[in-house]
Design a protein around this motif. Structure first.
Motif, mmCIF file in Angstrom:
data_model
loop_
_atom_site.group_PDB
_atom_site.id
_atom_site.type_symbol
_atom_site.label_atom_id
_atom_site.label_comp_id
_atom_site.label_asym_id
_atom_site.label_seq_id
_atom_site.Cartn_x
_atom_site.Cartn_y
_atom_site.Cartn_z
ATOM 1 N N ARG A 1 2.049 16.370 13.628
ATOM 2 C CA ARG A 1 2.913 15.263 13.247
ATOM 3 C C ARG A 1 2.447 14.875 12.036
ATOM 4 O O ARG A 1 1.408 14.626 11.651
ATOM 5 N N ARG A 2 3.391 14.730 11.198
ATOM 6 C CA ARG A 2 3.161 14.129 9.709
ATOM 7 C C ARG A 2 2.579 12.496 9.921
ATOM 8 O O ARG A 2 3.094 11.610 10.670
ATOM 9 N N VAL A 3 1.614 12.042 9.112
ATOM 10 C CA VAL A 3 1.236 10.921 9.138
ATOM 11 C C VAL A 3 1.410 10.185 7.690
ATOM 12 O O VAL A 3 1.111 10.864 6.565
ATOM 13 N N VAL A 4 1.720 9.159 7.572
ATOM 14 C CA VAL A 4 1.993 8.426 6.121
ATOM 15 C C VAL A 4 1.160 7.187 6.397
ATOM 16 O O VAL A 4 1.546 6.336 7.184
ATOM 17 N N MET A 5 0.173 7.121 5.668
ATOM 18 C CA MET A 5 -0.659 6.003 5.721
ATOM 19 C C MET A 5 -0.607 5.202 4.350
ATOM 20 O O MET A 5 -0.618 5.847 3.295
ATOM 21 N N LEU A 6 -0.775 3.740 4.569
ATOM 22 C CA LEU A 6 -0.576 2.842 3.487
ATOM 23 C C LEU A 6 -1.944 1.945 3.612
ATOM 24 O O LEU A 6 -2.156 1.235 4.701
ATOM 25 N N VAL A 7 -2.464 1.838 2.606
ATOM 26 C CA VAL A 7 -3.861 1.286 2.484
ATOM 27 C C VAL A 7 -3.890 -0.127 1.658
ATOM 28 O O VAL A 7 -3.564 0.338 0.486
ATOM 29 N N ASP A 8 -3.884 -1.198 2.105
ATOM 30 C CA ASP A 8 -3.757 -2.419 1.304
ATOM 31 C C ASP A 8 -5.324 -2.739 0.439
ATOM 32 O O ASP A 8 -6.343 -2.593 1.023
ATOM 33 N N VAL A 9 -4.843 -2.593 -0.828
ATOM 34 C CA VAL A 9 -6.275 -2.737 -1.695
ATOM 35 C C VAL A 9 -6.109 -3.979 -2.390
ATOM 36 O O VAL A 9 -6.746 -4.242 -3.639
ATOM 37 N N SER A 10 -5.449 -5.074 -1.934
ATOM 38 C CA SER A 10 -5.531 -6.509 -2.437
ATOM 39 C C SER A 10 -7.001 -6.940 -2.190
ATOM 40 O O SER A 10 -7.966 -6.663 -1.724
ATOM 41 N N GLY A 11 -7.003 -8.148 -2.964
ATOM 42 C CA GLY A 11 -8.320 -8.967 -2.814
ATOM 43 C C GLY A 11 -8.913 -9.319 -1.611
ATOM 44 O O GLY A 11 -10.105 -9.460 -1.250
ATOM 45 N N THR B 1 0.092 14.962 5.467
ATOM 46 C CA THR B 1 -0.490 13.738 5.389
ATOM 47 C C THR B 1 -0.027 13.339 3.945
ATOM 48 O O THR B 1 -0.156 13.886 3.068
ATOM 49 N N GLU B 2 0.185 11.989 4.006
ATOM 50 C CA GLU B 2 0.533 11.301 2.566
ATOM 51 C C GLU B 2 -0.021 9.846 2.930
ATOM 52 O O GLU B 2 0.032 9.267 3.731
ATOM 53 N N VAL B 3 -0.755 9.607 1.587
ATOM 54 C CA VAL B 3 -1.466 8.175 1.436
ATOM 55 C C VAL B 3 -0.725 7.641 0.318
ATOM 56 O O VAL B 3 -0.787 7.914 -0.815
ATOM 57 N N PHE B 4 -0.610 6.288 0.546
ATOM 58 C CA PHE B 4 -0.268 5.369 -0.568
ATOM 59 C C PHE B 4 -1.252 4.252 -0.429
ATOM 60 O O PHE B 4 -1.736 3.854 0.526
ATOM 61 N N THR B 5 -1.607 3.355 -1.457
ATOM 62 C CA THR B 5 -2.105 2.157 -1.729
ATOM 63 C C THR B 5 -0.876 1.148 -1.773
ATOM 64 O O THR B 5 0.097 1.555 -2.922
ATOM 65 N N VAL B 6 -1.170 -0.001 -1.342
ATOM 66 C CA VAL B 6 -0.239 -1.177 -1.347
ATOM 67 C C VAL B 6 -1.085 -2.429 -2.016
ATOM 68 O O VAL B 6 -2.122 -2.692 -1.526
ATOM 69 N N GLY B 7 -0.424 -3.000 -2.988
ATOM 70 C CA GLY B 7 -0.869 -4.316 -3.460
ATOM 71 C C GLY B 7 0.055 -5.069 -4.140
ATOM 72 O O GLY B 7 0.843 -5.746 -3.425
ATOM 73 N N THR B 8 0.173 -4.916 -5.382
ATOM 74 C CA THR B 8 1.384 -5.553 -6.270
ATOM 75 C C THR B 8 2.212 -4.328 -6.416
ATOM 76 O O THR B 8 3.506 -4.630 -7.078
ATOM 77 N N ARG B 9 1.802 -3.048 -6.115
ATOM 78 C CA ARG B 9 2.786 -1.962 -6.259
ATOM 79 C C ARG B 9 2.545 -0.786 -5.264
ATOM 80 O O ARG B 9 1.471 -0.731 -4.782
ATOM 81 N N LEU B 10 3.441 0.160 -4.901
ATOM 82 C CA LEU B 10 3.065 1.188 -4.209
ATOM 83 C C LEU B 10 2.600 2.515 -4.820
ATOM 84 O O LEU B 10 3.370 2.932 -5.839
ATOM 85 N N THR B 11 1.610 3.072 -4.576
ATOM 86 C CA THR B 11 0.888 4.010 -5.627
ATOM 87 C C THR B 11 0.501 5.093 -4.677
ATOM 88 O O THR B 11 -0.323 5.044 -3.586
ATOM 89 N N ARG B 12 1.180 6.614 -4.722
ATOM 90 C CA ARG B 12 0.811 7.663 -4.120
ATOM 91 C C ARG B 12 -0.721 8.290 -4.559
ATOM 92 O O ARG B 12 -0.790 8.165 -5.973
#
Length: 393
Positions: free
Chosen positions: A212-222, A246-257
């Motif tokens: 099963r595919r997993v898409v993970m968003l990691v918050d990198v804010s302060g 697996t796809e991983v993104f970071t979230v803060g002020t923008r979405l970054t793969r």
């Protein structure tokens, strides 16, 4: 500490018989036991402890007790744990103080390295014994934000060994099956033609299993600074286990793969590339806009979407709730990982968390190694999912 005498032993400290540990190793081992029990006995306090015993008769248990109590404890909350650890650790050397009630605790003794290595690097304590199984068990449940650098490195090493299996799903492709399944007409006809039109055994096929595919968003804010690095290392373990699912993104002020940066075998190299690729470290949080940006991509459709964030939303909570409602309809499951949920006193009272909870399938903790292991088991299908999440979860 005082100088050694003619026999090579420190005055006031009992000599170590045979191949037993040196006195300094015994004392620093006691400090490590205190740290494993939650006492703030860091490197500087340990050095003060050793310096104090250099001016006292360390063969007297009262001197060792009071020197450690005055230098290794940071506050009143540390005193009961200090008493229990002292009674357990030094029970064979001298009697415990009368007011101590010895209970069962995990004691760290100077033993051989558990992973075949020598002295751990970066501990800052000469002659300190390596970590034992009891210490690792304590680290599994300790909050990452409250760890020392050495403890955090050990957790990161264990995360690199984490099993990143996935829950299987049926794909549209088939594979031959010798034990039943649907008739494979094409292979059966080919078999008949090879035998000159004579009847042949029916060939069968079943659907292939895919992870099963997993898409993970990691918050990198302060507000997530204390947990972001460890969460990225957990994401690295997932990518290394199933790079194609697996796809991983970071979230803060923008979405970054950052999936490509996490495909390196070396976790340190992956973290360096992530640092170069993420432009919004320790910034603000606009989760609603970033979830909307994710929904413009094909990645979340049919996947397990894991969002690791504390939910501190600087934008509109209504926008976040609306986008989470869309995401819950597209994704197979939505897992929200909140580091603060590991605190028994935590209540989801922020506007962002209250907006997303109705659309979250699983609301789990993400503050410790044990929490990450449970999350990995959930993604592997080994743990029963929590289908309903209330506001008081």
């Amino acid at each position: 500490m005082a100088d050694r005498d003619g026999d090579g032993h420190r005055p006031g400290l009992p000599a170590s018989p045979g191949a037993g540990p040196e006195p300094v190793a015994v004392l620093t081992g006691f400090a490590r036991t205190l740290r494993a029990a939650g006492v703030a006995a860091d490197h500087h306090r340990t050095q003060s402890f050793l310096a104090a015993l250099g001016h006292l008769d360390a063969a007297d248990g009262r001197n060792v007790y009071w020197a450690g109590r005055l230098t290794l404890c940071a506050g009143p909350d540390d005193l009961p744990r200090y008493d229990r650890c002292f009674a357990a650790y030094f029970s064979a050397a001298f009697p415990a103080p009368r007011r101590v009630r010895a209970t069962a605790v995990s004691v760290t003794r100077p033993v051989a390295a558990p992973y075949g290595g020598g002295e751990p690097e970066g501990t800052g304590e000469p002659g300190a014994p390596p970590a034992t199984a009891s210490e690792i068990e304590v680290l599994r449940h300790r909050d990452v934000a409250r760890m020392s650098e050495a403890e955090r490195r050990e957790v990161h090493r264990l995360l690199a060994l984490l099993r990143g299996a996935r829950q299987p799903r049926r794909s549209r492709r088939h594979r031959p099956s010798p034990h039943g399944g649907a008739t494979d007409a094409r292979r059966t006809v080919r078999e008949i033609l090879r035998h000159g039109g004579e009847p042949a055994r029916l060939r069968r096929r079943v659907r292939r299993d895919r992870p099963r595919r997993v898409v993970m968003l990691v918050d990198v804010s302060g507000s997530m600074a204390a947990y972001a690095d460890t969460l990225l290392r957990f994401a690295h373990a997932l990518v290394r286990a199933e790079p194609g699912a697996t796809e991983v993104f970071t979230v803060g002020t923008r979405l970054t793969r950052i999936t490509a940066a996490l495909r390196h075998r070396d976790p340190a190299l992956s973290m360096d590339e992530c640092s170069a690729a993420i432009p919004d470290w320790n910034g603000g949080t606009r989760l609603g806009e970033e979830v909307r940006a994710l929904l413009r991509l094909p990645d979340p459709r049919g996947a397990i979407v894991v969002i690791a964030s504390d939910g501190w939303e600087r934008g509109s909570a209504d926008l976040l709730g609306a986008q989470m409602a869309r995401l819950s309809r597209l994704a197979r499951r939505v897992v929200w990982v909140n580091p603060h949920k590991g605190d028994p006193a935590y209540r989801p009272l922020t506007a962002g968390i209250r907006a997303v909870l109705p659309y979250v399938t699983d609301f789990v903790a993400g503050h410790s190694l044990a929490a990450y292991e449970e999350l990995a088991a959930l993604l592997a299908g080994d743990r029963r999912p929590v289908r309903k999440v209330g506001a008081d979860a």
